[in-house]
Design a protein around this motif. Structure first.
Motif, PDB file in Angstrom:
ATOM      1  N   SER A  25      41.031  48.781  49.965  1.00  0.00           N
ATOM      2  CA  SER A  25      39.629  48.421  50.123  1.00  0.00           C
ATOM      3  C   SER A  25      39.459  46.948  49.840  1.00  0.00           C
ATOM      4  O   SER A  25      40.204  46.369  49.049  1.00  0.00           O
ATOM      5  CB  SER A  25      38.764  49.214  49.150  1.00  0.00           C
ATOM      6  N   PRO A  26      38.466  46.311  50.484  1.00  0.00           N
ATOM      7  CA  PRO A  26      38.233  44.902  50.175  1.00  0.00           C
ATOM      8  C   PRO A  26      37.835  44.743  48.720  1.00  0.00           C
ATOM      9  O   PRO A  26      37.124  45.571  48.168  1.00  0.00           O
ATOM     10  CB  PRO A  26      37.099  44.501  51.118  1.00  0.00           C
ATOM     11  N   SER A  27      38.323  43.701  48.101  1.00  0.00           N
ATOM     12  CA  SER A  27      38.027  43.453  46.703  1.00  0.00           C
ATOM     13  C   SER A  27      37.067  42.277  46.588  1.00  0.00           C
ATOM     14  O   SER A  27      37.376  41.183  47.032  1.00  0.00           O
ATOM     15  CB  SER A  27      39.325  43.149  45.954  1.00  0.00           C
ATOM     16  N   LEU A  67      45.780  46.363  65.900  1.00  0.00           N
ATOM     17  CA  LEU A  67      44.614  46.656  65.066  1.00  0.00           C
ATOM     18  C   LEU A  67      43.443  45.825  65.561  1.00  0.00           C
ATOM     19  O   LEU A  67      43.635  44.699  66.031  1.00  0.00           O
ATOM     20  CB  LEU A  67      44.891  46.324  63.604  1.00  0.00           C
ATOM     21  N   THR A  68      42.229  46.364  65.451  1.00  0.00           N
ATOM     22  CA  THR A  68      41.013  45.643  65.830  1.00  0.00           C
ATOM     23  C   THR A  68      40.200  45.406  64.569  1.00  0.00           C
ATOM     24  O   THR A  68      39.864  46.351  63.855  1.00  0.00           O
ATOM     25  CB  THR A  68      40.185  46.451  66.845  1.00  0.00           C
ATOM     26  N   ASP A  69      39.889  44.125  64.280  1.00  0.00           N
ATOM     27  CA  ASP A  69      39.159  43.813  63.054  1.00  0.00           C
ATOM     28  C   ASP A  69      37.670  44.089  63.221  1.00  0.00           C
ATOM     29  O   ASP A  69      37.206  44.497  64.286  1.00  0.00           O
ATOM     30  CB  ASP A  69      39.441  42.385  62.577  1.00  0.00           C
ATOM     31  N   ARG A  70      36.900  43.846  62.163  1.00  0.00           N
ATOM     32  CA  ARG A  70      35.480  44.173  62.196  1.00  0.00           C
ATOM     33  C   ARG A  70      34.681  43.296  63.150  1.00  0.00           C
ATOM     34  O   ARG A  70      33.549  43.613  63.468  1.00  0.00           O
ATOM     35  CB  ARG A  70      34.860  44.157  60.809  1.00  0.00           C
ATOM     36  N   ARG A  71      35.245  42.208  63.620  1.00  0.00           N
ATOM     37  CA  ARG A  71      34.551  41.340  64.591  1.00  0.00           C
ATOM     38  C   ARG A  71      34.974  41.629  66.027  1.00  0.00           C
ATOM     39  O   ARG A  71      34.565  40.940  66.943  1.00  0.00           O
ATOM     40  CB  ARG A  71      34.824  39.882  64.259  1.00  0.00           C
ATOM     41  N   GLY A  72      35.860  42.605  66.208  1.00  0.00           N
ATOM     42  CA  GLY A  72      36.292  42.991  67.545  1.00  0.00           C
ATOM     43  C   GLY A  72      37.537  42.263  68.029  1.00  0.00           C
ATOM     44  O   GLY A  72      37.973  42.481  69.151  1.00  0.00           O
ATOM     45  N   VAL A  79      44.037  41.762  57.994  1.00  0.00           N
ATOM     46  CA  VAL A  79      43.022  42.205  58.954  1.00  0.00           C
ATOM     47  C   VAL A  79      41.952  42.971  58.191  1.00  0.00           C
ATOM     48  O   VAL A  79      42.256  43.906  57.460  1.00  0.00           O
ATOM     49  CB  VAL A  79      43.655  43.116  60.036  1.00  0.00           C
ATOM     50  N   GLU A  80      40.693  42.561  58.349  1.00  0.00           N
ATOM     51  CA  GLU A  80      39.566  43.286  57.763  1.00  0.00           C
ATOM     52  C   GLU A  80      39.034  44.263  58.800  1.00  0.00           C
ATOM     53  O   GLU A  80      38.440  43.866  59.789  1.00  0.00           O
ATOM     54  CB  GLU A  80      38.465  42.324  57.339  1.00  0.00           C
ATOM     55  N   LEU A  81      39.272  45.542  58.551  1.00  0.00           N
ATOM     56  CA  LEU A  81      38.819  46.585  59.458  1.00  0.00           C
ATOM     57  C   LEU A  81      37.409  47.015  59.087  1.00  0.00           C
ATOM     58  O   LEU A  81      36.956  46.772  57.964  1.00  0.00           O
ATOM     59  CB  LEU A  81      39.770  47.780  59.380  1.00  0.00           C
ATOM     60  N   PRO A  82      36.697  47.672  60.009  1.00  0.00           N
ATOM     61  CA  PRO A  82      35.355  48.169  59.689  1.00  0.00           C
ATOM     62  C   PRO A  82      35.401  49.100  58.478  1.00  0.00           C
ATOM     63  O   PRO A  82      36.387  49.807  58.251  1.00  0.00           O
ATOM     64  CB  PRO A  82      34.946  48.928  60.951  1.00  0.00           C
ATOM     65  N   GLU A  83      34.329  49.112  57.692  1.00  0.00           N
ATOM     66  CA  GLU A  83      34.263  49.918  56.474  1.00  0.00           C
ATOM     67  C   GLU A  83      34.409  51.413  56.755  1.00  0.00           C
ATOM     68  O   GLU A  83      34.881  52.158  55.904  1.00  0.00           O
ATOM     69  CB  GLU A  83      32.940  49.659  55.743  1.00  0.00           C
ATOM     70  N   ASP A  84      34.023  51.855  57.949  1.00  0.00           N
ATOM     71  CA  ASP A  84      34.084  53.287  58.260  1.00  0.00           C
ATOM     72  C   ASP A  84      35.428  53.722  58.834  1.00  0.00           C
ATOM     73  O   ASP A  84      35.561  54.825  59.347  1.00  0.00           O
ATOM     74  CB  ASP A  84      32.950  53.666  59.209  1.00  0.00           C
ATOM     75  N   THR A  85      36.449  52.873  58.733  1.00  0.00           N
ATOM     76  CA  THR A  85      37.776  53.208  59.233  1.00  0.00           C
ATOM     77  C   THR A  85      38.343  54.386  58.441  1.00  0.00           C
ATOM     78  O   THR A  85      38.312  54.396  57.215  1.00  0.00           O
ATOM     79  CB  THR A  85      38.721  51.999  59.103  1.00  0.00           C
ATOM     80  N   ASP A  86      38.859  55.380  59.157  1.00  0.00           N
ATOM     81  CA  ASP A  86      39.456  56.555  58.526  1.00  0.00           C
ATOM     82  C   ASP A  86      40.872  56.204  58.059  1.00  0.00           C
ATOM     83  O   ASP A  86      41.735  55.905  58.879  1.00  0.00           O
ATOM     84  CB  ASP A  86      39.499  57.706  59.531  1.00  0.00           C
ATOM     85  N   PRO A  87      41.120  56.213  56.742  1.00  0.00           N
ATOM     86  CA  PRO A  87      42.444  55.829  56.228  1.00  0.00           C
ATOM     87  C   PRO A  87      43.580  56.703  56.747  1.00  0.00           C
ATOM     88  O   PRO A  87      44.676  56.213  57.012  1.00  0.00           O
ATOM     89  CB  PRO A  87      42.306  55.974  54.710  1.00  0.00           C
ATOM     90  N   GLU A  88      43.334  57.993  56.924  1.00  0.00           N
ATOM     91  CA  GLU A  88      44.376  58.899  57.421  1.00  0.00           C
ATOM     92  C   GLU A  88      44.738  58.572  58.869  1.00  0.00           C
ATOM     93  O   GLU A  88      45.910  58.550  59.235  1.00  0.00           O
ATOM     94  CB  GLU A  88      43.924  60.353  57.292  1.00  0.00           C
ATOM     95  N   ALA A  89      43.726  58.323  59.702  1.00  0.00           N
ATOM     96  CA  ALA A  89      43.973  57.979  61.102  1.00  0.00           C
ATOM     97  C   ALA A  89      44.679  56.625  61.200  1.00  0.00           C
ATOM     98  O   ALA A  89      45.570  56.448  62.032  1.00  0.00           O
ATOM     99  CB  ALA A  89      42.661  57.950  61.879  1.00  0.00           C
ATOM    100  N   MET A 105      37.708  47.930  55.004  1.00  0.00           N
ATOM    101  CA  MET A 105      39.050  48.244  54.578  1.00  0.00           C
ATOM    102  C   MET A 105      39.952  47.089  54.987  1.00  0.00           C
ATOM    103  O   MET A 105      39.845  46.587  56.094  1.00  0.00           O
ATOM    104  CB  MET A 105      39.502  49.547  55.236  1.00  0.00           C
ATOM    105  N   ASP A 106      40.799  46.672  54.085  1.00  0.00           N
ATOM    106  CA  ASP A 106      41.728  45.590  54.362  1.00  0.00           C
ATOM    107  C   ASP A 106      43.116  46.145  54.640  1.00  0.00           C
ATOM    108  O   ASP A 106      43.540  47.112  54.009  1.00  0.00           O
ATOM    109  CB  ASP A 106      41.842  44.643  53.166  1.00  0.00           C
ATOM    110  N   VAL A 107      43.802  45.516  55.571  1.00  0.00           N
ATOM    111  CA  VAL A 107      45.195  45.837  55.854  1.00  0.00           C
ATOM    112  C   VAL A 107      45.967  44.536  55.774  1.00  0.00           C
ATOM    113  O   VAL A 107      45.613  43.552  56.424  1.00  0.00           O
ATOM    114  CB  VAL A 107      45.367  46.466  57.264  1.00  0.00           C
ATOM    115  N   ARG A 108      46.991  44.512  54.962  1.00  0.00           N
ATOM    116  CA  ARG A 108      47.844  43.327  54.827  1.00  0.00           C
ATOM    117  C   ARG A 108      49.220  43.714  55.346  1.00  0.00           C
ATOM    118  O   ARG A 108      49.799  44.703  54.918  1.00  0.00           O
ATOM    119  CB  ARG A 108      47.921  42.895  53.375  1.00  0.00           C
ATOM    120  N   ILE A 109      49.741  42.908  56.301  1.00  0.00           N
ATOM    121  CA  ILE A 109      51.016  43.199  56.928  1.00  0.00           C
ATOM    122  C   ILE A 109      51.970  42.058  56.620  1.00  0.00           C
ATOM    123  O   ILE A 109      51.703  40.910  56.975  1.00  0.00           O
ATOM    124  CB  ILE A 109      50.855  43.356  58.454  1.00  0.00           C
TER     125      ILE A 109
END
Length: 76
Positions: free
Chosen positions: A65-67, A43-48, A15-25, A1-5
């Motif tokens: 979502s990542p495109s 935020l913590t990205d997929r590499r920690g 920030v590229e978050l892990p794919e299993d990130t809960d969008p609601e949380a 999941m991608d987050v653009r700020i």
């Protein structure tokens, strides 16, 4: 999941978050961080790696979502 700020007086933080990130949380975390100008959005990205943005500097947040069409590089 991608987050653009969007950050004031700067460009963007992506920030590229892990794919299993809960969008609601994630949205709840962002809402809490942006509820006051004296807070920080962490935020913590997929590499920690941890990324911090002061809430007073946030112009917008885009969650998606990542495109694959945006990816550049070599792949099989």
């Amino acid at each position: 999941m991608d987050v653009r700020i969007g950050v004031t007086q700067a460009r963007e933080v992506e920030v590229e978050l892990p794919e299993d990130t809960d969008p609601e949380a994630l949205q709840k975390t962002i809402d809490e961080a942006l509820s006051s100008d004296d807070r920080v959005l962490w935020l913590t990205d997929r590499r920690g790696r941890r990324v911090a943005v002061p809430s007073s500097k946030v112009a917008y947040v885009e969650i998606g979502s990542p495109s694959d069409s945006r990816r550049i590089g070599f792949g099989a």
